[in-house]
Design a protein around this motif. Sequence first.
Motif, PDB file in Angstrom:
ATOM      1  N   LEU A  86       0.707  -0.835  -0.084  1.00 60.60           N
ATOM      2  CA  LEU A  86      -0.226  -0.255   0.117  1.00 60.60           C
ATOM      3  C   LEU A  86       0.805   1.565   0.033  1.00 60.60           C
ATOM      4  O   LEU A  86       0.676   2.379  -0.740  1.00 60.60           O
ATOM      5  N   ALA A  87       1.388   1.097   0.739  1.00 58.53           N
ATOM      6  CA  ALA A  87       2.329   3.051   1.302  1.00 58.53           C
ATOM      7  C   ALA A  87       3.388   3.042  -0.104  1.00 58.53           C
ATOM      8  O   ALA A  87       3.639   3.767  -0.367  1.00 58.53           O
ATOM      9  N   LYS A  90       2.144   4.209  -3.624  1.00 63.78           N
ATOM     10  CA  LYS A  90       1.492   6.224  -4.312  1.00 63.78           C
ATOM     11  C   LYS A  90       2.283   6.572  -5.104  1.00 63.78           C
ATOM     12  O   LYS A  90       3.329   6.385  -5.587  1.00 63.78           O
ATOM     13  N   ASP A  94       1.812  12.436  -5.990  1.00 62.11           N
ATOM     14  CA  ASP A  94       1.299  12.559  -4.706  1.00 62.11           C
ATOM     15  C   ASP A  94       2.041  12.676  -3.719  1.00 62.11           C
ATOM     16  O   ASP A  94       1.266  11.663  -2.957  1.00 62.11           O
ATOM     17  N   TYR A  97      -0.398  11.408  -0.574  1.00 63.42           N
ATOM     18  CA  TYR A  97      -0.772  11.248  -0.184  1.00 63.42           C
ATOM     19  C   TYR A  97      -2.499  10.165  -0.741  1.00 63.42           C
ATOM     20  O   TYR A  97      -2.814  10.114   0.054  1.00 63.42           O
ATOM     21  N   SER A  98      -3.451  11.829  -1.395  1.00 64.65           N
ATOM     22  CA  SER A  98      -4.210  11.705  -1.038  1.00 64.65           C
ATOM     23  C   SER A  98      -5.632  11.096  -1.175  1.00 64.65           C
ATOM     24  O   SER A  98      -6.059  10.446  -1.749  1.00 64.65           O
ATOM     25  N   HIS A  99      -4.556   9.891  -2.611  1.00 64.97           N
ATOM     26  CA  HIS A  99      -5.320   8.399  -2.509  1.00 64.97           C
ATOM     27  C   HIS A  99      -5.275   7.346  -1.712  1.00 64.97           C
ATOM     28  O   HIS A  99      -5.613   5.994  -2.297  1.00 64.97           O
ATOM     29  N   LEU A 100      -4.338   8.075  -0.755  1.00 65.19           N
ATOM     30  CA  LEU A 100      -4.222   6.318   0.194  1.00 65.19           C
ATOM     31  C   LEU A 100      -5.809   6.073   0.435  1.00 65.19           C
ATOM     32  O   LEU A 100      -5.691   4.680  -0.142  1.00 65.19           O
ATOM     33  N   GLU A 101      -6.739   6.254   1.065  1.00 66.59           N
ATOM     34  CA  GLU A 101      -8.124   5.686   1.675  1.00 66.59           C
ATOM     35  C   GLU A 101      -8.665   4.928   0.127  1.00 66.59           C
ATOM     36  O   GLU A 101      -9.091   3.926   0.358  1.00 66.59           O
ATOM     37  N   THR A 103      -6.940   4.342  -2.860  1.00 67.15           N
ATOM     38  CA  THR A 103      -5.856   2.691  -2.765  1.00 67.15           C
ATOM     39  C   THR A 103      -5.956   2.004  -2.047  1.00 67.15           C
ATOM     40  O   THR A 103      -5.910   0.057  -2.331  1.00 67.15           O
ATOM     41  N   LYS A 104      -6.623   1.688  -0.560  1.00 63.18           N
ATOM     42  CA  LYS A 104      -6.889   0.741   0.519  1.00 63.18           C
ATOM     43  C   LYS A 104      -7.700  -0.443   0.080  1.00 63.18           C
ATOM     44  O   LYS A 104      -7.547  -1.035  -0.088  1.00 63.18           O
TER      45      LYS A 104
END
Length: 544
Positions: A86-87, A90, A94, A97-101, A103-104
């Motif tokens: 997940l990390a 990124k 970005d 990591y505004s797309h973190l949730e 992507t998760k």
Amino acid sequence: GKREKHRQVISITGASKESFALALRTALDTIRKTHGDPTQDKAAGAAICSVLSSAVSDTASTSGGGDDNELSIAAKRWTSYVADVLAASKHPDDPKYSHLEWTKSLLVELSPSAMARALASQPPPKAVARVLQIVRNRLYDAEKYPPLRVAVLGGAETEGQGCDIASVPLPEGSIMANPTYCSWPYRFEQLVNNLAGGVKLVEVTNLAEDGTDTAFMTPLLRNWIYPQSLLPHGPAIIINAYTSKDYSSYGAVSVKDTEKNEMEAFISGVEGSNPCGDPPLIVHLDDFADGAATTVGVDHVLSLQYNTPMAKVIKTDKATKTIPNHLPFGMAGHLALSWMLTFALGDMALHHCSSAQSKIPVAPAVMESKCKDSDAVDAQGRCVFAFFAGPMGTVTRPNQIQQYVAPYVVENTGWQATTDMSTGFSRKSGLVAVEPEAKIVFQFKDIAKEIRYVNLMTLKSSADEWKDGRAKFSLLVNDKNAGSKDWLETSFEIEGSYESPTHITYHFGFDLKANAAKMGSDVIFRIESVGTASFKILGIMLCS
């Protein structure tokens, strides 16, 4: 019940106890202390397997529950390091990591057991050993040894069309909307290098282009025709990612059979292609649905049949949930494919290291000089004359085409090197008949290589500018060594029309057989426009 169990296995509960990159470095340091330079010490010939075994040991506990006995070793380790995946996913553009949730939410839908089931075949142990050798050397000394070079082939989707489609906002002006930087080959390269702790472990060259297919690329690879950046050694891995959409562009009665036939020819061509030594490892990404997947090259290729796990991921994103199968699968699909490919290669490595055939040779001291000294390795591979115009071709712009063909042209009336700027940037450059009855003649004296095959890449289209185009191609051979004064002629015609509203790059291959031009012969290659519309040639190869 079943779904909850699946979610437990792949839940992301936080950071791993020890990151994959740190585990990799720790294991490599241990090997160094034991063996010194693992690239040269025969006792450390399988050092990368030791590194992998240590890096994926149970020091990182499996997050979540589930029945681990149902999972492969690679699936268990993926679960252990899923937070690292997940990390590492990124995007470089970005930084917060505004797309973190988002992507998760995609990653938790990609079951490692489903990815394991998607693997249809494994490549030869010798090919895997070569790849791991490059990885081992690069990890040991990144300044001395090159990265693992990967060439990706494919059509519109692999090129990146539609990879900006997502339910999450993209920053204005962000490169994340650029196909070059949101396509899965780019995301895959970034993911692997991030997992390796920022070491440029892999270097991906995306050769994908809309309107092409496997039959188009096979003669290029068979004759070792690559962009200069991949020569002289060529790629260590070739990924064939043409989808069912790319094969259907020819209107075949059975798309499945078309793919099967073209893949068999592709595998045969690539396996005999490397004039420097062993051929690249082949990866086949197959998008055919369950029950229609085409298993070809068993024991010859790493085959990933990704349709089912991919479908689950892209339906998670609102932007691609209802996208029909004939349209691009969006950013969610590109991320999913980068994960599945990374998993497949990891599984391949672990499978190899656990087998009795896991020997990995020491770094070859002679490979570089062998390639440089070989007469077969030059800008034209095994060809007397060869160019392919495209973003990743041997030439990209009209002036480069002109510079390449000029030394061989003895007559030209009405043929020009031009490009298509309708999309706002240069693409589909080629030689174009801009006048009625245009004619161009090439001459090759005392050829240093046999010409056995003629391969042509031409544009086919239903647009008025091209649909009534037609060209006649004639190859004339004078075998001076046999004392002949006669010219043996082989001629054929190709039409420029196509029933679909889209342009395609059409491949035509011809085996001259008994009419082949032997070494020392004089050869004339003549092209005449005989239709009532323009005709475009994107590539010509006269090869042995």
